[in-house]
Scaffold this motif. Structure first.
Motif, mmCIF file in Angstrom:
data_model
loop_
_atom_site.group_PDB
_atom_site.id
_atom_site.type_symbol
_atom_site.label_atom_id
_atom_site.label_comp_id
_atom_site.label_asym_id
_atom_site.label_seq_id
_atom_site.Cartn_x
_atom_site.Cartn_y
_atom_site.Cartn_z
ATOM 1 N N ASP A 1 -7.157 1.022 0.508
ATOM 2 C CA ASP A 1 -7.571 0.184 -0.621
ATOM 3 C C ASP A 1 -6.587 -0.964 -0.833
ATOM 4 O OD1 ASP A 1 -9.816 1.667 -0.999
ATOM 5 O OD2 ASP A 1 -9.170 2.661 -2.828
ATOM 6 N N GLU B 1 -7.174 -3.270 2.588
ATOM 7 C CA GLU B 1 -8.432 -4.010 2.675
ATOM 8 C C GLU B 1 -8.701 -4.774 1.379
ATOM 9 O OE1 GLU B 1 -11.335 -1.192 4.180
ATOM 10 O OE2 GLU B 1 -10.268 -1.043 6.080
ATOM 11 N N ASP B 2 -7.623 -5.028 0.633
ATOM 12 C CA ASP B 2 -7.651 -5.936 -0.525
ATOM 13 C C ASP B 2 -8.644 -5.557 -1.611
ATOM 14 O OD1 ASP B 2 -5.677 -7.633 0.387
ATOM 15 O OD2 ASP B 2 -7.075 -8.857 1.541
ATOM 16 N N ARG B 3 -8.880 -4.272 -1.836
ATOM 17 C CA ARG B 3 -9.828 -3.947 -2.896
ATOM 18 C C ARG B 3 -9.183 -3.228 -4.076
ATOM 19 N NH1 ARG B 3 -11.978 -1.020 1.789
ATOM 20 N NH2 ARG B 3 -10.982 0.999 1.760
ATOM 21 N N MET B 4 -7.883 -2.927 -3.952
ATOM 22 C CA MET B 4 -7.221 -2.203 -5.032
ATOM 23 C C MET B 4 -7.256 -2.993 -6.339
ATOM 24 S SD MET B 4 -5.761 0.679 -5.488
ATOM 25 C CE MET B 4 -4.619 1.460 -4.381
ATOM 26 N N ASP B 5 -7.025 -4.310 -6.240
ATOM 27 C CA ASP B 5 -7.014 -5.142 -7.442
ATOM 28 C C ASP B 5 -8.324 -5.044 -8.210
ATOM 29 O OD1 ASP B 5 -4.449 -6.176 -7.055
ATOM 30 O OD2 ASP B 5 -5.114 -8.158 -7.726
ATOM 31 N N VAL B 6 -9.431 -5.148 -7.481
ATOM 32 C CA VAL B 6 -10.735 -5.113 -8.147
ATOM 33 C C VAL B 6 -10.984 -3.728 -8.724
ATOM 34 C CG1 VAL B 6 -13.185 -5.522 -7.888
ATOM 35 C CG2 VAL B 6 -11.584 -6.735 -6.446
ATOM 36 N N VAL C 1 0.035 -6.866 -3.282
ATOM 37 C CA VAL C 1 -1.085 -7.753 -2.936
ATOM 38 C C VAL C 1 -1.347 -7.647 -1.443
ATOM 39 C CG1 VAL C 1 -2.076 -10.018 -3.215
ATOM 40 C CG2 VAL C 1 -0.162 -9.319 -4.631
#
Lengths: 357, 300
Positions: free
Chosen positions: A189, A192-197, A357
């Motif tokens: 997560d 693949e840059d989805r943790m923030d969302v 990030v």
């Protein structure tokens, strides 16, 4: 509210890999069980012609009588008996030649006080043309298999067979796969840059973390239940279900869960701490391989047994569970507590840290 | 602005070890406005946004959103806030619809009509796998998820990155629509034209520190307008030596100057000459931006 959504999306994302691994395990477990009959035969080195010879030990007051009786051999002129400590009858301790008997039996007297030592008795027929022919070999004791003689335990039965498979590589195979997915379950997560969302939605980090941990844990449990079922099915199909109870098979499979829970906790901890799936997988694999190695070495080498308490595998006695023996509640509790501590530690860490990030 | 501050930052500081991400930030974003957050790469825009959302832990200072503490009441804040991160990613193996429905349900919304409407407007095919989408289409997924739960505050980190000019316009349209519904928008950008087009106010950050917070209109007014005139004959520079005219230059018959005030007088003066061509341009934020940075961040 909204409990289980994170688990569900993780399952939707990863189900193909999960199912594939289940298939691999099913094929391997089923396949190995089907190899059991030939494995078992290989160790079942019956003595030549033991069905032709009977040995009876009669304890007298001052001596022991060993009464041998055997099958009639055509054209036998007389018989001889060899007595040895080994089944290959090399270097016999004693021999009785030229026994001419119509009743095909013979009694040996021993001046032993209490126990008759373990002996092999070979009956040889001497034919009228002078040729010798083995009637059979028999013992005055219950023989061990070759495995028993080497390991001191009987691994020739189905329980022994399964526990060798368990400790030699099922635990490694399942452990490494579980370690791999646990190391990835959170780090992917990030990567693949989805943790923030995901964490920008009204879900607490704790809930997110626990759902991630639980999805791998429940998957492992499901996998173990499936392993249990496959064991029952395949052992039934090789006709061995009378030597091991199906409940023992299922219970021993399911109760292996705590060992894997510790592996999952270590891997998830590594993931949260290192924030990189590659590094976490590395740590997870090293941990599992070391555990496995210590267990193996502790099993094999005498004098290194003191190492065994340092491996989590030692706290789960798969073999005893297969024999239907009582499960060590303290040992299982130890594994569960260890896993819980690691989870709490990871949770606290994850709750406080900056999301990379 | 007389509206209430939806976001209120006071002395907000975030350090990564010894590195200062943002320093002592004071910024208010009012209800119903679009606040642009401008700055070059690495200035601290993303750090500010992520600290407000609780993704980063502040080192010191205070952030209140809807009057709630950004860390203590983070979940309640997130219930009312839509967010588009600068690097938006999702599950590559899943269909866009599956992903959006999951995110929607996480926000506690079960009605997906707005999600579908937004996807249609942005021409986003919901049945495709996320991993197979182009960069622009992925960004659309990000936009849809930020708007679909119909929240009161929308925070966006470079919302139009990766979008083609047509889609950028659609995005601006969406932003203006949300504003007209009374929503508050806080968006970072390094595209000045974008901020100029949609934002009411702009905050400029540089080297981790806030440089200026100003309404775009008044900022432009301060900066003046650029006037270009082509005369029939060359004009003596002294002719335009008057109040409100700066940086006069004459190149052959072409004159350029910056008019900060007194425009009426200037036009009247021009009319005394024979004019062939003339253009009056509002200063772009681009030039404004350069002014701030070329003056060491102090502006004028």
């Amino acid at each position: 509210m909204k409990i289980g959504k994170t688990m569900l999306i993780e399952l939707k994302n990863s189900w193909k890999g999960y199912v594939l691994f289940i298939l691999v395990v099913v094929l391997l477990v089923g396949g190995f069980v089907h190899a059991y009959p030939s494995f078992s035969e290989a160790f079942d080195d019956e003595l030549d012609g033991s069905e032709n010879v009977d040995v009876e030990v009669l304890k007298g007051k001052e001596n022991i009588t060993v009464r041998l009786s055997w099958q009639v051999i055509d054209k036998a002129e007389n018989y001889s008996i060899l007595i040895s400590e080994t089944s290959n009858m090399m270097a016999p301790l004693d021999r009785v030649e030229d026994i001419r008997t119509k009743s095909h039996n013979y009694s040996l007297q021993y001046d032993e006080d209490d126990e008759m030592p373990e002996r092999y008795f070979a009956v040889v027929a001497v034919r009228d043309d002078g040729e010798r022919e083995l009637v059979g070999i028999e013992t005055n004791f219950e023989r061990k298999t070759a495995f028993q003689e080497i390991w001191g335990v009987d691994y020739g039965d189905i329980q022994g067979f399964l526990s060798i498979l368990w400790s030699s590589w099922w635990i490694l195979l399942i452990g490494l796969y579980i370690g791999y997915i646990s190391s990835n379950v959170i780090t992917k997560d990030y990567e693949e840059d989805r943790m923030d969302v995901i964490l920008s939605k009204p879900i607490s980090r704790r809930q997110y973390f626990l759902e991630k941990f639980l999805v791998v844990s429940f998957y492992t449990l499901a996998l173990l239940v499936i392993v249990g079922l496959i064991l029952i099915g395949s052992i039934y199909s090789v006709g061995e279900l009378n030597s091991v109870s199906s409940s023992a098979l299922m219970i021993s499979s399911i109760l292996s869960w705590p060992v894997f829970l510790v592996m999952i906790s270590v891997s998830v901890f590594a993931g949260v701490y290192l924030e990189s799936s590659r590094k976490a997988v590395g740590i997870s694999f090293i941990f599992i391989l070391i555990q496995y190695g210590i267990n193996m070495v502790g099993d094999m080498a005498e004098g290194l047994e003191y190492l065994k308490p340092y491996t989590i595998i030692n706290y789960w006695d798969y073999e005893s569970a297969l024999y239907g023996e009582a499960v060590g509640v303290l040992d299982v509790a130890f594994l569960l507590v260890l896993s819980a501590l690691l989870v709490i530690l990871s949770l606290v860490m994850f709750d406080r840290k900056d999301i990379p990030v | 602005m007389e509206n209430e501050a939806v976001m209120k930052m006071r002395g907000l500081t975030k350090k990564y070890g010894d590195v200062v991400g943002i320093k002592d930030l004071d910024l208010d974003v009012y209800e119903g406005e679009i606040m642009g957050f401008l700055g070059p790469n690495g200035a601290g825009k993303t750090t500010t946004i992520r600290t407000c959302l609780g993704l980063l832990r502040k080192t010191s200072g205070d952030v209140r959103i809807f009057g709630l503490d950004s860390h203590e009441d983070s979940i309640e804040i997130r219930r009312r806030t839509g967010y588009l991160p600068g690097d938006f990613g999702m599950y590559p193996n899943l269909k866009v619809k599956t992903i959006l429905k999951y995110l929607l349900s996480q926000s506690g919304v079960s009605d997906d009509s707005r999600m579908n409407e937004l996807a249609e407007r942005l021409e986003l095919d919901l049945s495709r796998k996320y991993g197979n989408l182009s960069k622009g289409n992925k960004q659309k997924v990000g936009l849809v998820q930020a708007f679909m739960a119909d929240q009161d505050l929308i925070i966006m980190d470079e919302p139009t990155s990766g979008l083609d000019p047509l889609m950028q316009q659609k995005c601006y349209e969406l932003l203006r629509e949300e504003k007209s519904k009374g929503k508050t928008i806080f968006m970072s950008s390094h595209i000045l034209a974008e901020v100029e087009e949609v934002c009411d106010r702009v905050a400029i950050i540089r080297n981790a520190e806030l440089q200026v917070v100003e309404e775009i209109e008044s900022l432009k007014e301060k900066m003046g307008k650029k006037l270009e005139i082509e005369f029939e004959d060359s004009v003596d520079p002294s002719f335009f030596a008057m109040e409100g005219v700066e940086d006069f230059e004459m190149d052959g018959r072409k004159a350029t100057m910056i008019v900060t005030s007194n425009l009426d007088e200037v036009i009247k003066k021009i009319s005394k000459q024979n004019v062939i061509n003339m253009s009056l341009e509002t200063f772009s934020l681009e030039q404004l931006f350069l002014t701030y940075y070329s003056h060491g961040g102090k502006g004028e």
